[in-house]
Design an enzyme around this catalytic site. Structure first.
Site, PDB file in Angstrom:
ATOM      1  N   SER A   2       9.412   6.002  -3.531  1.00 15.21           N
ATOM      2  CA  SER A   2       9.146   5.017  -2.670  1.00 15.21           C
ATOM      3  C   SER A   2       8.206   5.549  -1.643  1.00 15.21           C
ATOM      4  O   SER A   2       8.236   6.699  -1.286  1.00 15.21           O
ATOM      5  CB  SER A   2      10.538   4.925  -1.702  1.00 15.21           C
ATOM      6  OG  SER A   2      10.547   4.383  -0.552  1.00 15.21           O
ATOM      7  N   SER A   3       7.552   4.602  -0.994  1.00 18.86           N
ATOM      8  CA  SER A   3       6.523   5.101   0.195  1.00 18.86           C
ATOM      9  C   SER A   3       7.095   5.756   1.255  1.00 18.86           C
ATOM     10  O   SER A   3       6.614   6.440   2.166  1.00 18.86           O
ATOM     11  CB  SER A   3       5.748   3.949   0.514  1.00 18.86           C
ATOM     12  OG  SER A   3       5.178   3.251  -0.282  1.00 18.86           O
ATOM     13  N   ARG A   4       8.656   5.397   1.484  1.00 22.76           N
ATOM     14  CA  ARG A   4       9.426   6.209   2.489  1.00 22.76           C
ATOM     15  C   ARG A   4       9.784   7.411   2.324  1.00 22.76           C
ATOM     16  O   ARG A   4      10.153   8.258   3.063  1.00 22.76           O
ATOM     17  CB  ARG A   4      10.492   5.307   3.091  1.00 22.76           C
ATOM     18  CG  ARG A   4      10.184   3.833   3.615  1.00 22.76           C
ATOM     19  CD  ARG A   4      11.129   3.163   4.071  1.00 22.76           C
ATOM     20  NE  ARG A   4      10.702   1.914   4.800  1.00 22.76           N
ATOM     21  CZ  ARG A   4      10.718   0.556   4.580  1.00 22.76           C
ATOM     22  NH1 ARG A   4      11.355   0.523   3.306  1.00 22.76           N
ATOM     23  NH2 ARG A   4      10.155  -0.189   5.278  1.00 22.76           N
ATOM     24  N   GLN A  26       8.342  -9.164   8.026  1.00 20.59           N
ATOM     25  CA  GLN A  26       9.421  -8.596   7.180  1.00 20.59           C
ATOM     26  C   GLN A  26       9.937  -7.245   7.726  1.00 20.59           C
ATOM     27  O   GLN A  26      10.913  -6.734   7.307  1.00 20.59           O
ATOM     28  CB  GLN A  26       8.994  -8.660   5.957  1.00 20.59           C
ATOM     29  CG  GLN A  26       8.267  -7.523   5.388  1.00 20.59           C
ATOM     30  CD  GLN A  26       7.654  -7.494   4.052  1.00 20.59           C
ATOM     31  OE1 GLN A  26       6.871  -8.387   3.579  1.00 20.59           O
ATOM     32  NE2 GLN A  26       8.306  -6.602   3.011  1.00 20.59           N
ATOM     33  N   HIS A  59       3.894   2.017  -8.057  1.00 20.84           N
ATOM     34  CA  HIS A  59       3.115   0.925  -7.708  1.00 20.84           C
ATOM     35  C   HIS A  59       2.226   0.775  -8.964  1.00 20.84           C
ATOM     36  O   HIS A  59       1.448  -0.401  -9.713  1.00 20.84           O
ATOM     37  CB  HIS A  59       2.217   0.801  -6.789  1.00 20.84           C
ATOM     38  CG  HIS A  59       3.157   0.793  -5.405  1.00 20.84           C
ATOM     39  ND1 HIS A  59       3.308   1.869  -4.624  1.00 20.84           N
ATOM     40  CD2 HIS A  59       3.643  -0.251  -4.888  1.00 20.84           C
ATOM     41  CE1 HIS A  59       4.055   1.604  -3.476  1.00 20.84           C
ATOM     42  NE2 HIS A  59       4.228   0.485  -3.757  1.00 20.84           N
ATOM     43  N   GLU A 109       3.203   6.369  -7.749  1.00 21.92           N
ATOM     44  CA  GLU A 109       3.100   6.139  -9.491  1.00 21.92           C
ATOM     45  C   GLU A 109       3.877   4.766  -9.772  1.00 21.92           C
ATOM     46  O   GLU A 109       3.742   3.982 -10.635  1.00 21.92           O
ATOM     47  CB  GLU A 109       3.982   7.076  -9.928  1.00 21.92           C
ATOM     48  CG  GLU A 109       3.041   8.349 -10.639  1.00 21.92           C
ATOM     49  CD  GLU A 109       3.897   9.503 -11.182  1.00 21.92           C
ATOM     50  OE1 GLU A 109       4.699   9.141 -12.204  1.00 21.92           O
ATOM     51  OE2 GLU A 109       3.734  10.582 -10.304  1.00 21.92           O
ATOM     52  N   GLN A 152      15.271  -8.240  -3.022  1.00 23.88           N
ATOM     53  CA  GLN A 152      14.042  -9.014  -3.070  1.00 23.88           C
ATOM     54  C   GLN A 152      13.764  -9.665  -4.324  1.00 23.88           C
ATOM     55  O   GLN A 152      13.268 -10.690  -4.270  1.00 23.88           O
ATOM     56  CB  GLN A 152      12.960  -7.902  -2.910  1.00 23.88           C
ATOM     57  CG  GLN A 152      11.532  -8.534  -2.951  1.00 23.88           C
ATOM     58  CD  GLN A 152      10.373  -7.607  -2.456  1.00 23.88           C
ATOM     59  OE1 GLN A 152      10.290  -7.072  -1.260  1.00 23.88           O
ATOM     60  NE2 GLN A 152       9.577  -6.848  -3.194  1.00 23.88           N
ATOM     61  N   GLY A 177       0.662  -1.397   0.042  1.00 27.64           N
ATOM     62  CA  GLY A 177      -0.099   0.002   0.073  1.00 27.64           C
ATOM     63  C   GLY A 177       0.929   1.326   0.058  1.00 27.64           C
ATOM     64  O   GLY A 177       2.019   1.186  -0.306  1.00 27.64           O
ATOM     65  N   ASP A 186      13.809  -2.868  -5.502  1.00 28.67           N
ATOM     66  CA  ASP A 186      14.084  -3.843  -4.480  1.00 28.67           C
ATOM     67  C   ASP A 186      14.855  -5.153  -4.924  1.00 28.67           C
ATOM     68  O   ASP A 186      14.208  -6.218  -4.998  1.00 28.67           O
ATOM     69  CB  ASP A 186      12.905  -4.427  -3.557  1.00 28.67           C
ATOM     70  CG  ASP A 186      12.247  -3.109  -2.991  1.00 28.67           C
ATOM     71  OD1 ASP A 186      12.710  -2.747  -2.030  1.00 28.67           O
ATOM     72  OD2 ASP A 186      11.259  -2.811  -3.504  1.00 28.67           O
TER      73      ASP A 186
HETATM   74  O1  PAF Z   1       7.994  -4.940  -1.983  1.00 32.07           O
HETATM   75  C1  PAF Z   1       6.971  -5.037  -1.097  1.00 32.07           C
HETATM   76  O2  PAF Z   1       6.186  -3.974  -1.240  1.00 32.07           O
HETATM   77  C2  PAF Z   1       6.948  -6.239  -0.124  1.00 32.07           C
HETATM   78  O3  PAF Z   1       8.038  -6.576   0.155  1.00 32.07           O
HETATM   79  C3  PAF Z   1       6.093  -7.361  -0.867  1.00 32.07           C
HETATM   80  C4  PAF Z   1       6.654  -7.888  -2.003  1.00 32.07           C
HETATM   81  C5  PAF Z   1       4.530  -6.619  -1.062  1.00 32.07           C
HETATM   82  C6  PAF Z   1       5.779  -8.399   0.174  1.00 32.07           C
HETATM   83  O4  PAF Z   1       5.233  -7.992   1.542  1.00 32.07           O
END
Ligand code: PAF
Length: 290
Positions: free
Chosen positions: A190-192, A61, A36, A34, A157, A30, A154
């Site tokens: 970034s959301s941050r 996480q 996302h 942009e 990730q 959430g 990421d």
């Molecule tokens: O990248 C993220 O927003 C999170 O790490 C994810 C992939 C939704 C998993 O919680």
């Protein structure tokens, strides 16, 4: 766009979704920006799709002392942004923590990240990648998508998810990696970013500029180790920033590269600016010297 909160509702909708040739999954936490929305647009570039997005701030996480409680939760605004898209996701899954983890303390049943999970981001965020892989694997097993879309920002990730899909899902899910969406001054969205003060925000484009300069130096013939050293020194002179790591890895193995490396390299950075952790990366090819 149908919004569901429980696994039962999700599964009911998925019965319908399975009539469509391809389910494309876009997992998020959430606080949509942009970047996302571009993941959703990317999903709809594929033909005959049913797009499922999740919004779930996954507690496992986040380590102790990290920003789980502070992580922005902006569901109303997120739904507005998604509804305004030319193509909104067909299904938005917004579970609460108990829906996924049951009662009691949320835990990770299977550690998967291994050695790659304890370097770079994993060194500063113990347990982060096991928690992330746990939830992504849960989503993959529950939603059974043909394709899943992730942002390239990421990098670690994405590497670990691709590896998990290979090891545990027999490569049955295609992972689409979408290039980082940037502000006009180069800062990765970034959301941050919203937590930065105006001084922090004014400094932040320095991060992408530094990555670009390392690439330029290497393409200009400087040894990778020297280019990295030069960039690290430049960070030392920045009062607002604390460099966590700046590293060059082989994109296919996520192992640091030696100076004679040739191939596709990924340059990774994490910087803490006024307590806000910002990560970024770029990928480029290093040619063998002529
Ligand atoms: O990248 C993220 O927003 C999170 O790490 C994810 C992939 C939704 C998993 O919680």
């Amino acid at each position: 766009m149908k919004i569901v909160h429980t696994v039962k509702e999700l599964q009911e909708k998925l019965v319908e979704a399975k009539q469509t040739p391809k389910i494309v999954f876009v997992p998020t936490m959430g606080a949509l920006h942009e970047g996302h929305l571009e993941l959703v647009n990317e999903a709809f570039k594929i033909k005959d799709v049913y797009v499922v997005m999740s919004i779930f701030v996954n507690p496992t996480q986040f380590g102790k002392g990290e920003d789980f409680d502070r992580y922005p939760r902006t569901l109303e605004a997120d739904v507005e942004k998604l509804s305004a898209l030319a193509n909104s996701p067909d299904l938005l899954f917004v579970p609460d923590v108990h829906e996924i983890y049951g009662d009691g303390e949320p835990e990770v049943s299977t550690p998967r990240a291994g050695a790659v999970g304890v370097v770079f981001e994993g060194a500063s965020r113990p347990g982060h990648f096991d928690g992330m892989l746990h939830i992504v694997s849960w989503f993959f097993r529950t939603i059974e998508p043909e394709i899943a879309v992730f942002g390239a920002k990421d990098a670690q990730q994405v590497y670990l998810i691709k590896r998990m899909v290979h090891r545990e899902f027999k490569d049955s899910i295609e992972i689409v990696e979408l290039e980082t969406v940037r502000e006009t001054d180069g800062l990765g969205k970034s959301s941050r970013n919203r937590f930065l003060s105006s001084e922090g925000r004014a400094f932040a484009p320095f991060i992408f500029e530094s990555l670009s300069l390392v690439e330029k130096d290497i393409q200009g013939g400087m040894q990778p180790s020297l280019a990295l050293e030069k960039a690290r020194k430049a960070f030392e002179g920045q009062p607002l920033a604390k460099l966590d790591y700046l590293a060059l890895v082989d994109k296919s193995t996520f192992q640091p590269i030696a100076d004679d490396f040739a191939g596709l390299a990924q340059l990774l950075v994490a910087v803490v600016v006024e307590g806000v952790r910002l990560i970024d990366n770029i990928t480029f090819s290093i040619q063998e010297p002529a």
